[in-house]
Design an enzyme around this catalytic site. Structure first.
Site, PDB file in Angstrom:
ATOM      1  N   ALA A 183       0.795  -1.258  -0.040  1.00 41.16           N
ATOM      2  CA  ALA A 183      -0.015  -0.032  -0.063  1.00 41.16           C
ATOM      3  C   ALA A 183       0.828   1.203   0.016  1.00 41.16           C
ATOM      4  O   ALA A 183       0.340   2.239  -0.460  1.00 41.16           O
ATOM      5  CB  ALA A 183      -0.940   0.184   1.172  1.00 41.16           C
ATOM      6  N   ASP A 215      26.632  26.476 -29.824  1.00 38.90           N
ATOM      7  CA  ASP A 215      27.454  26.473 -30.914  1.00 38.90           C
ATOM      8  C   ASP A 215      27.093  27.713 -31.594  1.00 38.90           C
ATOM      9  O   ASP A 215      26.072  28.295 -31.234  1.00 38.90           O
ATOM     10  CB  ASP A 215      27.436  25.375 -31.676  1.00 38.90           C
ATOM     11  CG  ASP A 215      28.347  25.369 -32.959  1.00 38.90           C
ATOM     12  OD1 ASP A 215      29.603  25.935 -32.734  1.00 38.90           O
ATOM     13  OD2 ASP A 215      28.069  24.937 -33.933  1.00 38.90           O
ATOM     14  N   ASP A 252      25.474  21.371 -33.892  1.00 35.22           N
ATOM     15  CA  ASP A 252      25.044  20.648 -35.152  1.00 35.22           C
ATOM     16  C   ASP A 252      26.152  20.161 -35.944  1.00 35.22           C
ATOM     17  O   ASP A 252      26.072  19.269 -36.628  1.00 35.22           O
ATOM     18  CB  ASP A 252      24.413  21.800 -36.452  1.00 35.22           C
ATOM     19  CG  ASP A 252      25.362  22.830 -36.577  1.00 35.22           C
ATOM     20  OD1 ASP A 252      26.455  22.984 -36.014  1.00 35.22           O
ATOM     21  OD2 ASP A 252      25.033  23.415 -37.773  1.00 35.22           O
ATOM     22  N   ASP A 269      30.618  19.527 -32.038  1.00 35.82           N
ATOM     23  CA  ASP A 269      29.897  19.587 -30.846  1.00 35.82           C
ATOM     24  C   ASP A 269      29.491  18.156 -30.241  1.00 35.82           C
ATOM     25  O   ASP A 269      28.720  18.331 -29.056  1.00 35.82           O
ATOM     26  CB  ASP A 269      28.384  20.153 -31.378  1.00 35.82           C
ATOM     27  CG  ASP A 269      28.769  21.577 -31.897  1.00 35.82           C
ATOM     28  OD1 ASP A 269      29.426  22.262 -31.499  1.00 35.82           O
ATOM     29  OD2 ASP A 269      28.155  21.777 -33.209  1.00 35.82           O
ATOM     30  N   THR A 281      -6.873   6.591  -7.677  1.00 35.72           N
ATOM     31  CA  THR A 281      -6.275   8.087  -7.729  1.00 35.72           C
ATOM     32  C   THR A 281      -4.809   8.091  -8.489  1.00 35.72           C
ATOM     33  O   THR A 281      -4.661   9.117  -8.915  1.00 35.72           O
ATOM     34  CB  THR A 281      -5.826   8.093  -6.267  1.00 35.72           C
ATOM     35  OG1 THR A 281      -5.326   7.258  -5.626  1.00 35.72           O
ATOM     36  CG2 THR A 281      -6.930   8.381  -5.287  1.00 35.72           C
ATOM     37  N   ASP A 282      -4.334   6.775  -8.712  1.00 31.69           N
ATOM     38  CA  ASP A 282      -3.238   6.845  -9.511  1.00 31.69           C
ATOM     39  C   ASP A 282      -3.377   7.060 -10.987  1.00 31.69           C
ATOM     40  O   ASP A 282      -2.621   7.207 -11.848  1.00 31.69           O
ATOM     41  CB  ASP A 282      -2.505   5.619  -9.273  1.00 31.69           C
ATOM     42  CG  ASP A 282      -1.729   5.475  -8.096  1.00 31.69           C
ATOM     43  OD1 ASP A 282      -1.747   6.672  -7.197  1.00 31.69           O
ATOM     44  OD2 ASP A 282      -0.843   4.713  -7.784  1.00 31.69           O
TER      45      ASP A 282
END
Length: 891
Positions: A285, A331, A627, A631, A725-726
């Site tokens: 629980a 960059d 890009d 990088d 409730t979940d």
């Protein structure tokens, strides 16, 4: 890679390189020797990396601690408690979570696969004295390669012959303009972008022709060094770290709860077996079974919203991580700029304007456009890709500088094709690095025209007049000095400058020096990589959100400083660090003074990682955009890597997120989305844990105080409460829209969702909710005199309703929306109503009564439930109000 240091090929004479590699300057390697070297060195590849397998993506969904806790709860429910329905529901939740995560990440990988260019690159090599086109994977050290315009460089190589050769290296070094190559050696200690005697794997030829000797292949190239960095294990995102911490704490809480109840029961004389089963039920629980699924669905929703903005998210947690970023290292080339060279300003005699601001009727402007179109090898060609509505069905082809001049002529209102048709080219004097100028010769109506462009100081010294509003006028020393001063000023702002001039006569001398004498100066053109229009507003928005923006580029300091000022990155009190200084520092040394620098120029690829690590050492969440190949290591090292869709495959593979539209402004939009997601996730976690705490406390108090009456709640009822409730209410909390001021607040640097203070607050909330349930038990059993089954149904119902009402208390507290009524989130209202109706069915329908051991409640019971729920709701909100006043009151 271990071993002796590689020779400094760039610093060696060409003959020394040939001798060291055993290659003939004219004939190259023999076929037999090439085969031997291929067997010795292996293929010229970086290895095969097609991304994670489908099975790997699926198994990756089961790495979280919380998932393992839920699996343990399912096994305990089935094997020990004999609650196979409960076990099945928990396993279904785990499976749903895994499938959702798998589907999203697989979809992202498929999208990236569609972006990749499926081509098998080839290379031209000289072997046995003849040129051969072979797969680039078969290129070996010592091969003599031939490069022409458009060719992709197959390996690192030393230039030994060149004819006006230039290489496009922006993907590797960040250099905006093509780099002119040379055969002579350069200094042994030089930055990658300054090694002009070398060409590098993965770059391309943009002008001229050259021959080069391959020095390194495969993983020992500069590209290979980057690949080695990328092969390191990818660090978890902040959300993954935090959810792992939450999972561990929940596991400890569940075991501790079970232990306390078990020992208490033994002290009271209860049977050990019965107490073991009861304590295990309590432990189950205590675990919010729906949390992983709610987190996944919340992140998936954010991913879909980002997809509408052309952002492809490869890893779900990266959406939230970007929202937590307090530093964006970006960059320059292709990110803040378009990676397209454009003429920014044209300086004529008495006129200073962008190309679009020139008047086609002005003879000075017309002359500029004519020279720009004629002394130019660039051209327009049909587009080789589908044209979208409003798009162009053609593209510019040619050297980037010449493309910029051709585009400027069109912007000035001229028709380059018409100009070239009227003045066809008869001959040309080609540009080279020694002359620093180019001349083309044309004939029209019996007159000869020489069109000249080149370095301003070189062209200007050959001029005797200047094109004025009324035609050519004498060029005096004052005008010469003014032109040179303006060229120096433009260069200081990061612009590359070219001078344009002409000579018109009935006939021209035959020698180049004679042709290029007595010229008429026309214009000074200043050009640069065009800054994206949306870059400056996006940087400003990031600053308002409390995010530091740092530019990291391989370009020169002058250019980097100019772009940084244009977009608002470089402000008063901040400075630029050159790569030569950064190279000598460690990440630890840099961290001590990293706040001072907002621009890093002429940076080698692997040094970018130091910058990321320095900020991380200061406790900052770092996002890195880029890009290029250069990088990729920093994209991997950052907490969140964001690659551009038009960038290299290496960058996209290293990133967590890919922006298909290359729009820096989308980064800011993603930050806003990420902040909303993390706020929603905290709301969901607080809601679920406070509700689970109320269930544990209700069971604990009910067992200790009222245990003689019976179990206050059954295991199947606890699972129903968690499930209801979940489910819809928690999902609705997870998709709350962003707050209006989400980007006006500093980033939340506290990544501890369950701090000690927060745990106490959740315990207080859970105590209030549990008090409502226990109060219902007391009123139902002792005041109203109901049978135990009816009383337990009241407790069961009270706990469900009080938790549904609690959604609004938690939302108002966590989101800062004090007026968060039911109408503000229609999905939440719908979730609460549907969940309440489902519970009514459990209480009144025969099937529900059978499955959950409930009985129909009379009206008096519902009145009691309503009263305790209202009191609980008021108490929780009063506690929130007191806490809020404490936060804003001065100490």
């Amino acid at each position: 890679m271990d071993g002796p240091p590689a020779p400094a090929w760039h610093a060696m004479e060409a003959d020394e390189v040939l001798a060291a590699l055993g290659t003939d300057r004219e004939g190259g390697l023999s076929g037999e020797e090439a085969a031997r070297r291929l067997a010795e060195h292996g293929p010229n590849t970086l290895g095969s990396d097609d991304g994670p397998s489908r099975l790997g993506l699926l198994l990756n969904q089961f790495r979280d601690v919380l998932i393992w806790v839920l699996l343990a709860a399912a096994l305990i429910s089935g094997l020990l408690l004999d609650e196979w329905i409960d076990a099945g529901v928990i396993l279904a939740i785990v499976a749903l979570n895994a499938l959702l995560g798998y589907a999203q990440e697989a979809r992202a990988e498929n999208a990236l696969a569609r972006l990749r260019e499926l081509s098998a690159p080839e290379a031209v090599v000289v072997r046995d004295g003849a040129e051969h086109r072979i797969p680039s994977a078969e290129v070996v050290p010592g091969d003599l390669i031939v490069l022409e315009v458009g060719d992709r460089v197959p390996a690192d190589a030393r230039v030994i012959e060149e004819a006006h050769f230039e290489a496009e290296e922006s993907a590797m070094t960040g250099e905006s303009f093509p780099v002119t190559k040379q055969t002579g050696p350069v200094a042994p200690v030089s930055m990658l972008g300054d090694r002009r005697s070398m060409v590098f794997s993965g770059t391309s030829a943009s002008a001229g022709r050259c021959r080069a000797i391959v020095t390194d292949t495969g993983r020992i190239t500069e590209m290979g060094r980057i690949a080695d960095v990328l092969s390191e294990k990818e660090p978890p995102t902040p959300l993954q770290i935090e959810l792992d911490r939450v999972g561990r704490r929940l596991a400890v809480l569940a075991v501790a709860t079970a232990g306390v109840v078990f020992l208490t029961g033994l002290v009271r004389g209860n049977a050990a077996e019965a107490m073991f089963l009861t304590s295990v039920a309590l432990a189950v629980a205590a675990i919010p079974e729906g949390l992983p699924a709610v987190v996944t669905i919340t992140l998936s929703g954010g991913v879909q919203r980002m997809a509408a903005r052309n952002a492809i998210v490869r890893r779900l947690p990266s959406v939230e991580a970007l929202g937590s970023a307090s530093v964006i290292c970006t960059d320059k080339t292709g990110t803040l700029t378009r990676n397209e060279i454009r003429v920014q300003v044209v300086v004529l005699d008495g006129l200073h304007a962008p190309p679009s601001g020139l008047d086609p009727a002005d003879p000075r402007s017309a002359r500029f456009a004519r020279i720009a179109a004629l002394c130019n090898d660039a051209r327009r060609a049909p587009a080789d890709h589908p044209v979208e509505d409003g798009g162009q069905d053609w593209v510019y082809l040619g050297d980037a500088t010449e493309v910029a001049l051709l585009a400027a002529a069109e912007e000035a209102g001229a028709d380059p094709d018409g100009i070239r048709e009227a003045l066809p080219r008869d001959d040309e004097i080609a540009f080279d690095s020694r002359r620093k100028r180019m001349t083309t010769l044309h004939t029209a109506d019996g007159a000869r025209l020489a069109a000249v462009k080149g370095a301003p100081e070189v062209v200007l010294e050959r001029c005797e007049s200047i094109e004025g509003p009324d035609g050519p006028a004498p060029l005096d020393d004052g005008a010469r000095a003014a032109i040179l001063a303006e060229a120096e000023r433009l260069a200081g702002t990061g612009l590359r400058t070219l001078g344009l001039a002409y000579r018109e006569a009935a006939s021209l001398p035959s020698a180049a020096d004679g042709i290029e004498a007595g010229l008429t100066w026309v214009a000074l053109a200043g050009m640069s990589d065009a800054v994206r229009e949306e870059a400056a507003p996006a940087v400003a928005a990031a600053h308002r959100a409390g995010i530091d923006v740092v530019m990291v580029t391989g370009d020169h300091e002058v250019t980097a400083r100019a772009v940084a000022r244009d977009v608002g990155i470089l402000a008063e009190g901040h400075d630029v660090m050159p790569g030569s200084v950064l190279r000598e520092m460690s990440a630890e040394d840099l961290a001590a003074d990293v706040d001072r620098y907002r621009v890093y120029s002429r940076i080698d690829p692997l040094d970018k990682v130091k910058i990321v690590e320095a900020w991380q050492r200061r406790g900052r969440i770092v996002a890195m955009t880029g890009d290029g190949v250069n990088d990729a290591p920093a994209l991997r090292a950052a907490d969140i890597g964001v690659a551009m869709g038009s960038g290299t495959d290496v960058a996209k593979d290293a990133a967590d997120m890919v922006l298909a539209d290359d729009n820096f402004a989308s980064i800011v939009a993603a930050v806003r989305e990420g902040r909303s997601i993390f706020s929603n996730l905290k709301t969901v976690v607080y809601f679920l844990l406070s509700c689970n705490a109320s269930e544990v406390l209700t069971m604990f108090v009910g067992f200790l105080v009222f245990g003689a009456l019976g179990d206050p709640l059954l295991a199947v009822q606890l699972l129903w409460i968690n499930l209801i409730t979940d489910g819809l209410p928690a999902l609705a909390l997870g998709v709350d829209p962003p707050a209006a001021d989400a980007m006006e607040r500093p980033p939340d640097r506290s990544r501890d969702i369950l701090s000690g203070r927060r745990q106490l607050a959740l315990l207080r909330q859970g105590t209030i909710l549990a008090a409502a349930a226990v109060g219902t038990l007391v009123l139902g059993n002792y005041v109203l005199g109901y049978e135990w089954e009816a009383t337990r149904t009241m407790v069961f119902t009270a706990l469900v309703v009080v938790q549904l009402a609690h959604t609004y208390s938690v939302r108002a507290r966590a989101t800062g929306r004090p007026g968060s009524g039911p109408g503000r989130n229609r999905l939440l209202l719908a979730g609460v109503v549907v969940s309440a109706l489902l519970h009514v069915g459990v209480v009144y329908l025969p099937a529900g009564q059978t499955l959950f051991d409930t009985v129909a409640l009379p009206a008096g019971a519902w009145a009691v439930v309503a009263v305790v729920v209202l009191l609980s709701f008021a108490a929780v909100n009063a506690m929130h109000a007191v806490a809020a006043r404490r936060r804003v009151s001065p100490r």
